[in-house]
Design a protein around this motif. Structure first.
Motif, mmCIF file in Angstrom:
data_model
loop_
_atom_site.group_PDB
_atom_site.id
_atom_site.type_symbol
_atom_site.label_atom_id
_atom_site.label_comp_id
_atom_site.label_asym_id
_atom_site.label_seq_id
_atom_site.Cartn_x
_atom_site.Cartn_y
_atom_site.Cartn_z
ATOM 1 N N PRO A 1 34.088 41.112 46.772
ATOM 2 C CA PRO A 1 32.793 40.076 46.991
ATOM 3 C C PRO A 1 32.886 38.694 47.773
ATOM 4 O O PRO A 1 33.979 38.140 47.872
ATOM 5 C CB PRO A 1 32.627 39.651 45.186
ATOM 6 C CG PRO A 1 33.197 40.612 44.502
ATOM 7 C CD PRO A 1 34.419 41.229 45.529
ATOM 8 N N ARG B 1 30.867 36.090 47.900
ATOM 9 C CA ARG B 1 30.464 34.919 47.074
ATOM 10 C C ARG B 1 29.683 33.792 48.218
ATOM 11 O O ARG B 1 30.183 32.724 48.275
ATOM 12 C CB ARG B 1 31.380 34.234 46.361
ATOM 13 C CG ARG B 1 32.183 35.204 44.897
ATOM 14 C CD ARG B 1 33.377 34.543 44.677
ATOM 15 N NE ARG B 1 34.018 35.362 43.434
ATOM 16 C CZ ARG B 1 34.686 36.383 43.613
ATOM 17 N NH1 ARG B 1 34.980 36.719 45.171
ATOM 18 N NH2 ARG B 1 35.147 36.838 42.706
ATOM 19 N N ALA C 1 29.990 46.887 43.715
ATOM 20 C CA ALA C 1 31.326 46.357 44.745
ATOM 21 C C ALA C 1 32.455 47.334 44.344
ATOM 22 O O ALA C 1 33.196 47.665 45.226
ATOM 23 C CB ALA C 1 31.689 45.078 44.202
ATOM 24 N N THR D 1 27.144 38.869 47.155
ATOM 25 C CA THR D 1 28.238 39.600 47.169
ATOM 26 C C THR D 1 28.473 40.385 48.273
ATOM 27 O O THR D 1 29.679 40.355 48.882
ATOM 28 C CB THR D 1 28.053 40.616 45.848
ATOM 29 O OG1 THR D 1 27.958 39.904 44.832
ATOM 30 C CG2 THR D 1 29.422 41.666 45.697
#
Length: 181
Positions: free
Chosen positions: A17, A19, A10, A45
């Motif tokens: 990210p 999530r 990332a 992510t």
């Protein structure tokens, strides 16, 4: 330590990210096995998209185009039950109760990425099995996110690396955010 390679990827791609919340239990029930936690964190992510316009990670995609179970089922539909598919030789496709390949990504240059999976083994220990132009089948004993990170950033990770072709890794979403199911 879990998630370290995802965080590094990332950071390398300058990606915030997502999530995402993915119904992994439904996907794993369909496959007949758990999936590597590292891979799940990678998909949560990034979601569906292309890393450096090279690697497309399969996951949960309502369109089916990048949906891991859908792609796995399409292999099963074309892979004979009686023996190894010549295209996948010397490996066969994963079937519950047997050791075999589960696809998790595709890439340019005819690269295919699989896990050599078995429901009897810890998914964190499954090797990555890959082939591409110009290399034959190879097994690599690293996590999914470490493999992806090294393909995109480590010029010494031969024959898999594309770091010399694309020195600054990035990520391009394909499926609109929020449409993963």
């Amino acid at each position: 330590m879990e998630g370290m390679w995802v965080a590094r990827l990332a950071e390398a791609t300058n990606w915030e990210p997502l999530r995402l919340e993915i119904p992994w239990d439904r996907m794993e029930e369909d496959l007949g096995t758990a999936l590597p936690e590292d891979y799940k964190k990678l998909f949560e992510t990034f979601g569906t998209g292309e890393l450096s316009k090279f690697i497309r990670i399969l996951g949960s995609d309502a369109t089916g185009q990048f949906d891991l179970p859908h792609i796995w089922h399409s292999y099963l539909d074309t892979s004979p039950e009686a023996g190894p598919d010549p295209v996948l030789a010397p490996y066969g496709m994963y079937r519950p109760g047997r050791r075999g390949l589960i696809p998790w990504a595709f890439a340019e240059m005819d690269c295919s990425y699989f896990w050599l999976a078995s429901a009897d083994e810890d998914p964190a220990t499954w090797p990555i099995v890959t082939r591409g132009n110009p290399y034959p089948w190879q097994e690599v004993g690293v996590s999914t996110s470490e493999f992806v990170h090294r393909v995109l950033t480590d010029p010494e990770f031969e024959p898999f690396s594309v770091a010399h072709l694309m020195p600054t890794p990035d990520f391009y979403p394909i499926v609109p955010i929020g449409s993963e199911s």
